[in-house]
Scaffold this active site. Structure first.
Site, PDB file in Angstrom:
ATOM      1  N   TYR B 262     -27.693  21.471 -26.246  1.00 31.13           N
ATOM      2  CA  TYR B 262     -27.297  20.694 -25.077  1.00 31.13           C
ATOM      3  C   TYR B 262     -28.505  20.111 -24.328  1.00 31.13           C
ATOM      4  O   TYR B 262     -28.533  18.921 -23.979  1.00 31.13           O
ATOM      5  CB  TYR B 262     -26.455  21.557 -24.119  1.00 31.13           C
ATOM      6  CG  TYR B 262     -26.193  20.897 -22.797  1.00 31.13           C
ATOM      7  CD1 TYR B 262     -25.130  20.012 -22.643  1.00 31.13           C
ATOM      8  CD2 TYR B 262     -27.028  21.111 -21.704  1.00 31.13           C
ATOM      9  CE1 TYR B 262     -24.905  19.380 -21.440  1.00 31.13           C
ATOM     10  CE2 TYR B 262     -26.811  20.483 -20.500  1.00 31.13           C
ATOM     11  CZ  TYR B 262     -25.752  19.618 -20.361  1.00 31.13           C
ATOM     12  OH  TYR B 262     -25.542  18.982 -19.180  1.00 31.13           O
ATOM     13  N   ASP B 297     -18.066  20.498 -25.557  1.00 32.26           N
ATOM     14  CA  ASP B 297     -17.168  19.614 -24.811  1.00 32.26           C
ATOM     15  C   ASP B 297     -17.894  18.339 -24.373  1.00 32.26           C
ATOM     16  O   ASP B 297     -17.297  17.272 -24.285  1.00 32.26           O
ATOM     17  CB  ASP B 297     -16.613  20.333 -23.588  1.00 32.26           C
ATOM     18  CG  ASP B 297     -17.719  20.938 -22.745  1.00 32.26           C
ATOM     19  OD1 ASP B 297     -18.344  21.916 -23.200  1.00 32.26           O
ATOM     20  OD2 ASP B 297     -17.963  20.440 -21.633  1.00 32.26           O
ATOM     21  N   LYS B 369     -13.896  28.781 -25.734  1.00 30.98           N
ATOM     22  CA  LYS B 369     -13.718  28.238 -24.382  1.00 30.98           C
ATOM     23  C   LYS B 369     -13.108  26.837 -24.449  1.00 30.98           C
ATOM     24  O   LYS B 369     -13.662  25.934 -25.070  1.00 30.98           O
ATOM     25  CB  LYS B 369     -15.066  28.179 -23.670  1.00 30.98           C
ATOM     26  CG  LYS B 369     -14.914  27.781 -22.207  1.00 30.98           C
ATOM     27  CD  LYS B 369     -16.271  27.624 -21.595  1.00 30.98           C
ATOM     28  CE  LYS B 369     -16.201  27.323 -20.121  1.00 30.98           C
ATOM     29  NZ  LYS B 369     -17.489  26.785 -19.661  1.00 30.98           N
TER      30      LYS B 369
END
Lengths: 268, 515
Positions: B262, B297, B369
């Protein structure tokens, strides 16, 4: 945008019948649910001009806090013909419009070079505009195919910035000034414009200035092409740049002035 | 029972490829250290505090030895020698390294083994502190049990830690199981961790050790009052990834946002720095029993969620492989994915359901998640509320482990008290009303959802084959993930990476790796 003025007429909220004024409100009050709380919510709604307020929901949403939904008849009316709305000639472009315009009208990427200049070590602003992550859900210039962006980081001297911008064949220079004392942000910014003029490339690039103490007017005074204050989103800057590079320079400026006046200021 | 077709051989092949990708990077990790890693080790030993300018002691020490070109030997080497030279304790030793008139060039005197010996009792204390925090968390969880899964996860973000504590308790009262305090904008780019309690932030609150304590106190109180364990979450990412992991470990955080890539992709952190720091962060996380939340995500907020669904799955395999190599157990891997398909697409709900079910099956014991819609949210809060309800329906039907709740005001502002309350209320309704949905229905083996699941796994496999062939460095360089391109030596923090010397000393990391 309507071109003609609407005829003068008092508008009330429309529920089920003309002029019934029906609206709903929802809010939280710092009080536990009780008969008193319910009456407080009703009177609170009345203070907002809601008549015959009906409290339809009263629920404890945290200890000592209650969530209410209220229906009622708004007594206010508005005459749309009587209000003055500044003409906004350009609105922020969508991501698709930006990509499309640059592709079709320019046929290459727009090179953007950004930096915090002088002693300023606060890259929050420049990072929010350039970094992929962006700010407040609005992705940064890196995320667009239309831009090739270079973030030079903090404490970049004007001559360094000028050199890199030349080497990278920058179309746009973005200068961020966050922390300032005794107007040094102005002097620094002005010095960069002077340098650009002296070296003879001022007119070859768009120069943009951003920071919490900056607005469009100040930026123009300092010799920049645009200024962006607190609450500016990457898409605002992107829209301006695209208008400037492959649209109408006049309307690009107008768009900023409109954006600056619109909405609540937000954190950088 | 909901199941989508899943070729277990292809899944095994994906794992093997992702493992090879991680092994390649691991050889780099094992021969390097960073300023962030060395600061973390100083903190683990017990060095603390700031100077009169607010600069943390650990930064002063590490920057001094980095500037002198000595960090490759490990700050522990110099710390051990300071102890042998008569420092009263770790704090005194660290202060000598920071402020002593003479820099220890390490040229003569005790060698690395002698320094290691001197640090033996302190190394034990460092490990005991982490183990003690873990034991305390586990005992608290036995006393007040966590709620049923999917755990309901909400965010608070006032900027003021004391308001955050209030909002955290309010969320727990309204039914939240997990509370995350969002960080202030761009904290991930700071190369130090601020000190003490903070009351000002932009779009969030600083992550500091003191702030962690304040929220832990509030969530512990809420657990006692409401009879349900409340999980605390923060962000172990950016240039202080490993320092924050250590703070999370000793302050009993339950989850940490922690992703293998990320920072590289979305924050322009240098890839080398990111991988080195990530490894040490995850070693601490593994030891502390913290659940990581990975950030796949994010790929879908920029790239298209239909076209790029396979990049999420491929990245999850990579995250899993890196985590495994840092000792993180499957039960600690909260791999992330999201409900981000354009809601105007016909059968978008079915595509979401297929993908969520596939991820559930590929990662059966992982606390995966499930992240809510954000990209297609508008200011129409009523429509947004319905959108979130559909998301929650997928969450409960496919047995997601952790669900970050959608907020109807997503496109408007950071969630307010009422927004969270209504989201929790609606989610409780959906979870309860559709509790056994996943057990009662079967997915047609030849239908749209089955085909979608097969397609996504196939595409993930193809992408992993490419990444393995060219290495992760090259893949990132050409923009294989989230369409972002990063070079090996570009980005922030590369100057803080150092090659380890032959006698590199890091007894805390060694203990984390071997015990």
């Amino acid at each position: 945008m309507e071109s003609k003025k609407a005829p003068s007429r008092a508008l009330r909220a429309y529920g089920d019948r003309q002029n019934d004024g029906m609206i709903q409100l929802s809010f939280v009050l710092e009080i536990a649910p009780s008969a008193r709380a319910k009456e407080a919510a009703r009177q609170f709604a009345e203070l907002h001009g809601v008549q015959e307020a009906l409290v339809t929901t009263m629920e404890s949403c945290a200890e000592g806090y209650t969530y209410f939904v209220v229906y009622g008849h708004s007594q206010h009316a508005i005459d749309a013909a009587s209000i003055d709305v500044p003409e906004v000639r350009t609105e922020a472009l969508s991501r698709e419009e930006i990509e499309q315009r640059v592709k079709s009208r320019l046929g290459r990427k727009i090179v953007v070079v950004g930096a915090c200049t002088g002693s300023d070590a606060h890259t929050v602003g420049i990072d929010a505009i350039l970094n992929y992550k962006g700010y407040a859900g609005d992705k940064g210039l890196e995320s667009y195919k239309a831009f090739e962006s270079y973030n030079l980081g903090a404490q970049v001297e004007n001559d360094q910035l000028a050199e890199r911008a030349q080497a990278l064949k920058a179309d746009v220079i973005l200068v961020s000034q966050i922390i300032t004392q005794r107007n040094c942000h102005k002097e620094n910014a002005l010095a960069l414009v002077e340098l650009a003029k002296k070296q003879g490339w001022r007119d070859q690039v768009a120069m943009l200035l951003g920071g919490p103490r900056i607005d469009h007017k100040l930026a123009l005074e300092l010799g920049f092409d645009a200024g962006f204050g607190t609450g500016t989103k990457p898409s605002d800057v992107a829209s301006f740049v695209v208008e400037w590079m492959c649209g109408n320079r006049e309307s690009a400026g107008v768009a900023i002035a409109a954006a600056a006046g619109a909405g609540e200021p937000k954190a950088p | 029972m909901l199941t989508v077709p899943m070729d277990t051989e292809k899944v095994a092949r994906c794992r093997k490829l992702a493992g090879a990708v991680a092994d390649d990077v691991q050889t780099y990790i094992d021969s390097h250290t960073s300023v962030g890693v060395e600061r973390t080790i100083l903190r683990a030993f017990g060095a603390d505090g700031v100077d009169d300018q607010g600069a943390p002691l650990v930064n002063l020490v590490v920057d001094r030895y980095a500037a002198a070109g000595l960090l490759g030997r490990g700050i522990s080497f110099f710390l051990g020698r300071a102890i042998l030279a008569g420092a009263a304790d770790i704090q005194d030793a660290a202060e000598r390294l920071a402020y002593g008139p003479e820099l220890d060039k390490g040229e003569s005197g005790p060698d690395a083994e002698a320094a290691r010996q001197a640090l033996v009792p302190f190394t034990k204390q460092a490990l005991d502190r982490i183990d003690g925090a873990r034991a305390e968390r586990e005992s608290n969880k036995t006393r007040t049990k966590p709620g049923a899964s999917p755990l309901k996860y909400v965010i608070v973000a006032t900027g003021n830690i004391y308001d955050d504590a209030l909002q955290a308790k309010a969320a727990a009262y309204a039914g939240a199981d997990v509370v995350a305090v969002i960080r202030t904008t761009a904290q991930s780019l700071l190369d130090y961790v601020p000190h003490g309690a903070t009351t000002e932030g932009y779009g969030g609150t600083f992550a500091t050790q003191e702030n962690f304590k304040i929220i832990r106190r509030a969530t512990d109180e809420a657990a006692t009052e409401y009879g349900r364990y409340i999980h605390q979450t923060n962000y172990s990412s950016g240039l202080c990834m490993s320092e924050i992991a250590w703070m999370g470990a000793v302050e009993r955080l339950d989850m940490l946002l922690n992703d293998a890539m990320y920072g590289i992709l979305f924050r322009d952190i240098n890839p080398c720095r990111n991988f080195v720091d990530q490894y040490v962060a995850r070693r601490l996380i593994a030891r502390a029993g913290i659940v990581i939340n990975t950030g796949e995500d994010n790929y879908l907020t920029t790239a298209d969620a239909v076209d790029k669904a396979h990049t999420v799955l491929a990245s999850q395999f990579i995250n899993e492989s890196f985590a495994k190599r840092a000792g993180v157990k499957d039960e600690q891997m909260g791999l992330g994915h999201a409900y981000e398909i354009d809601p105007s697409i016909e059968n978008s709900f079915l595509l979401e359901l297929a993908q969520a079910q596939l991820i559930r099956q590929v990662f059966p014991v992982h606390p995966i998640k499930w992240m809510p819609p954000t990209k297609f949210k508008t200011g129409d809060i009523f429509q947004s509320h319905v959108h979130d309800a559909m998301f929650s329906l997928v969450g409960v039907a496919t047995h997601q482990s952790i669900e970050l709740l959608g907020m109807f005001s997503e496109a408007v502002h950071n969630p307010m008290l009422m927004d969270r309350y209504l989201s929790l209320k609606a989610t409780k309704y959906v979870f309860n009303a559709a509790k056994s949905l996943g057990e009662e229905f079967a997915i047609r083996p030849d239908g749209l959802m089955a085909k979608r699941a097969v397609q996504v796994l196939d595409e993930a496999l193809t992408l992993l084959e490419e990444v393995e062939r060219e290495s992760i460095w090259k893949a990132i360089e050409r923009g294989a993930f989230a369409d972002v391109k990063r070079t090996r030596t570009g980005g922030k923090g590369f100057k803080g990476v150092f090659e380890r010397s032959k006698d590199y000393l890091n007894p805390v990391l060694t203990a984390l790796e071997t015990t």
